[in-house]
Design a protein around this motif. Structure first.
Motif, mmCIF file in Angstrom:
data_model
loop_
_atom_site.group_PDB
_atom_site.id
_atom_site.type_symbol
_atom_site.label_atom_id
_atom_site.label_comp_id
_atom_site.label_asym_id
_atom_site.label_seq_id
_atom_site.Cartn_x
_atom_site.Cartn_y
_atom_site.Cartn_z
ATOM 1 N N MET A 172 10.222 14.662 17.980
ATOM 2 C CA MET A 172 11.411 13.876 17.743
ATOM 3 C C MET A 172 12.607 14.637 18.270
ATOM 4 O O MET A 172 12.780 15.789 17.955
ATOM 5 N N THR A 173 13.425 13.970 18.997
ATOM 6 C CA THR A 173 14.631 14.596 19.509
ATOM 7 C C THR A 173 15.802 14.238 18.624
ATOM 8 O O THR A 173 15.800 13.228 17.930
ATOM 9 N N GLY A 174 16.841 15.055 18.664
ATOM 10 C CA GLY A 174 18.049 14.760 17.909
ATOM 11 C C GLY A 174 17.863 14.974 16.416
ATOM 12 O O GLY A 174 16.843 15.419 15.946
ATOM 13 N N GLU A 175 18.926 14.646 15.668
ATOM 14 C CA GLU A 175 18.884 14.803 14.222
ATOM 15 C C GLU A 175 18.145 13.639 13.574
ATOM 16 O O GLU A 175 18.062 12.552 14.137
ATOM 17 N N LEU A 176 17.666 13.872 12.380
ATOM 18 C CA LEU A 176 16.936 12.841 11.649
ATOM 19 C C LEU A 176 17.941 11.844 11.087
ATOM 20 O O LEU A 176 18.538 12.051 10.043
ATOM 21 N N ALA A 177 18.160 10.746 11.827
ATOM 22 C CA ALA A 177 19.079 9.708 11.398
ATOM 23 C C ALA A 177 18.334 8.592 10.678
ATOM 24 O O ALA A 177 18.934 7.780 10.010
ATOM 25 N N ARG A 178 17.034 8.534 10.863
ATOM 26 C CA ARG A 178 16.235 7.471 10.272
ATOM 27 C C ARG A 178 14.834 8.002 10.032
ATOM 28 O O ARG A 178 14.471 9.049 10.523
ATOM 29 N N ARG A 179 14.062 7.266 9.313
ATOM 30 C CA ARG A 179 12.658 7.604 9.087
ATOM 31 C C ARG A 179 11.855 6.673 9.983
ATOM 32 O O ARG A 179 11.637 5.521 9.640
ATOM 33 N N PRO A 180 11.407 7.164 11.144
ATOM 34 C CA PRO A 180 10.803 6.287 12.143
ATOM 35 C C PRO A 180 9.361 5.867 11.865
ATOM 36 O O PRO A 180 8.777 5.147 12.666
ATOM 37 N N ILE A 181 8.803 6.281 10.727
ATOM 38 C CA ILE A 181 7.446 5.867 10.383
ATOM 39 C C ILE A 181 7.472 5.203 9.010
ATOM 40 O O ILE A 181 7.992 5.776 8.052
ATOM 41 N N ALA A 182 6.905 4.008 8.949
ATOM 42 C CA ALA A 182 6.728 3.328 7.668
ATOM 43 C C ALA A 182 5.259 3.430 7.292
ATOM 44 O O ALA A 182 4.387 3.034 8.064
ATOM 45 N N VAL A 183 4.989 3.981 6.128
ATOM 46 C CA VAL A 183 3.632 4.071 5.607
ATOM 47 C C VAL A 183 3.476 2.969 4.556
ATOM 48 O O VAL A 183 4.155 2.973 3.531
ATOM 49 N N VAL A 184 2.609 2.025 4.861
ATOM 50 C CA VAL A 184 2.357 0.909 3.951
ATOM 51 C C VAL A 184 1.348 1.395 2.912
ATOM 52 O O VAL A 184 0.259 1.837 3.253
ATOM 53 N N ARG A 185 1.737 1.305 1.648
ATOM 54 C CA ARG A 185 0.893 1.811 0.567
ATOM 55 C C ARG A 185 0.997 0.896 -0.641
ATOM 56 O O ARG A 185 2.023 0.290 -0.868
ATOM 57 N N GLY A 186 -0.099 0.819 -1.398
ATOM 58 C CA GLY A 186 -0.066 0.055 -2.639
ATOM 59 C C GLY A 186 -1.075 -1.071 -2.681
ATOM 60 O O GLY A 186 -0.991 -1.942 -3.540
ATOM 61 N N ALA A 187 -2.014 -1.069 -1.743
ATOM 62 C CA ALA A 187 -3.070 -2.080 -1.722
ATOM 63 C C ALA A 187 -4.293 -1.441 -1.083
ATOM 64 O O ALA A 187 -4.220 -0.334 -0.525
ATOM 65 N N ASP A 188 -5.428 -2.152 -1.139
ATOM 66 C CA ASP A 188 -6.614 -1.614 -0.487
ATOM 67 C C ASP A 188 -6.465 -1.724 1.033
ATOM 68 O O ASP A 188 -5.567 -2.398 1.542
ATOM 69 N N GLY A 189 -7.332 -1.033 1.742
ATOM 70 C CA GLY A 189 -7.238 -0.964 3.197
ATOM 71 C C GLY A 189 -7.281 -2.316 3.881
ATOM 72 O O GLY A 189 -6.529 -2.566 4.829
ATOM 73 N N ALA A 190 -8.132 -3.217 3.408
ATOM 74 C CA ALA A 190 -8.240 -4.538 4.025
ATOM 75 C C ALA A 190 -6.944 -5.325 3.871
ATOM 76 O O ALA A 190 -6.493 -5.990 4.814
ATOM 77 N N ALA A 191 -6.318 -5.246 2.704
ATOM 78 C CA ALA A 191 -5.053 -5.951 2.480
ATOM 79 C C ALA A 191 -3.952 -5.377 3.367
ATOM 80 O O ALA A 191 -3.140 -6.122 3.919
ATOM 81 N N ILE A 192 -3.932 -4.069 3.531
ATOM 82 C CA ILE A 192 -2.926 -3.446 4.393
ATOM 83 C C ILE A 192 -3.134 -3.876 5.839
ATOM 84 O O ILE A 192 -2.176 -4.200 6.551
ATOM 85 N N GLN A 193 -4.370 -3.923 6.303
ATOM 86 C CA GLN A 193 -4.634 -4.357 7.675
ATOM 87 C C GLN A 193 -4.213 -5.815 7.881
ATOM 88 O O GLN A 193 -3.705 -6.175 8.946
ATOM 89 N N ARG A 194 -4.380 -6.654 6.860
ATOM 90 C CA ARG A 194 -3.929 -8.055 6.961
ATOM 91 C C ARG A 194 -2.414 -8.120 7.097
ATOM 92 O O ARG A 194 -1.883 -8.907 7.880
ATOM 93 N N VAL A 195 -1.700 -7.295 6.352
ATOM 94 C CA VAL A 195 -0.238 -7.272 6.452
ATOM 95 C C VAL A 195 0.185 -6.796 7.846
ATOM 96 O O VAL A 195 1.096 -7.369 8.456
ATOM 97 N N LEU A 196 -0.475 -5.773 8.366
ATOM 98 C CA LEU A 196 -0.146 -5.313 9.724
ATOM 99 C C LEU A 196 -0.366 -6.432 10.736
ATOM 100 O O LEU A 196 0.456 -6.632 11.640
ATOM 101 N N ALA A 197 -1.454 -7.186 10.583
ATOM 102 C CA ALA A 197 -1.729 -8.295 11.504
ATOM 103 C C ALA A 197 -0.670 -9.385 11.377
ATOM 104 O O ALA A 197 -0.311 -10.027 12.381
#
Length: 177
Positions: free
Chosen positions: A1-26
């Motif tokens: 990452m270049t520059g200062e940390l102005a944002r959090r460029p990664i969103a980690v989806v958490r709080g459901a099982d893997g299949a539900a998370i993959q459905r949300v990504l789709a």
């Protein structure tokens, strides 16, 4: 990452099982607010119901699991299929994109630095936001790799949309990427 940390460029989806998370990504792929250029891989059911990695940019499918035979207790994740998927995503990122969806950071990434790890790194180096999931038992390795560049969000299209809104407002224009 270049520059200062102005944002959090990664969103980690958490709080459901893997299949539900993959459905949300789709679901992101059909959302009205979605950015025009999304690349990455998400986990979808393939032929016979066995999960595969689906390349968002061109529709190719890559093996996620290998058949180890009856009675095998070894890990069935197919490192070759995941490596091919990773190479394709790295190529897609280099061609230009606004957002990267990566199915998850799991065993291959955490234990041997393979799997989709190069795609995560390429996205970060290219200043492209990422939406992903993290295997709960790989949190320490994820933190070693990605902290402080991520935030955890709930497994909903609305949460991803809200996170994306903040990313797109803080991001350099795509013409400068």
């Amino acid at each position: 990452m270049t520059g200062e940390l102005a944002r959090r460029p990664i969103a980690v989806v958490r709080g459901a099982d893997g299949a539900a998370i993959q459905r949300v990504l789709a679901e992101v792929l059909g959302a009205a607010w979605r950015p025009p250029r999304i690349v990455g891989v998400i986990e979808l059911a393939g032929d016979g119901g066995r999960a595969e990695l689906h390349n968002i940019a061109d529709g190719r499918r890559f093996a996620l699991f290998q058949d180890l035979g009856a009675g095998s207790t070894a890990c069935a994740v197919d490192p070759g299929g995941v490596a091919q998927a990773c190479a394709a995503v790295c190529h897609d990122i280099a061609a230009g994109c606004d957002l990267v969806l990566l199915s998850k950071f799991g065993k291959l990434e955490a234990d041997n630095g393979s799997g989709l790890l190069a795609a995560f790194a390429t996205a970060l180096e290219s200043d492209v936001p990422v939406v992903t999931a993290v295997s709960p038992n790989r949190q320490a390795q994820w933190d070693a790799f990605a902290a402080p560049y991520y935030e955890v969000i709930e497994p909903s299209l609305g949460a991803i949309a809200g996170w994306w809104s903040g990313q797109s407002a803080a991001a350099p224009s795509s013409a400068t990427r």
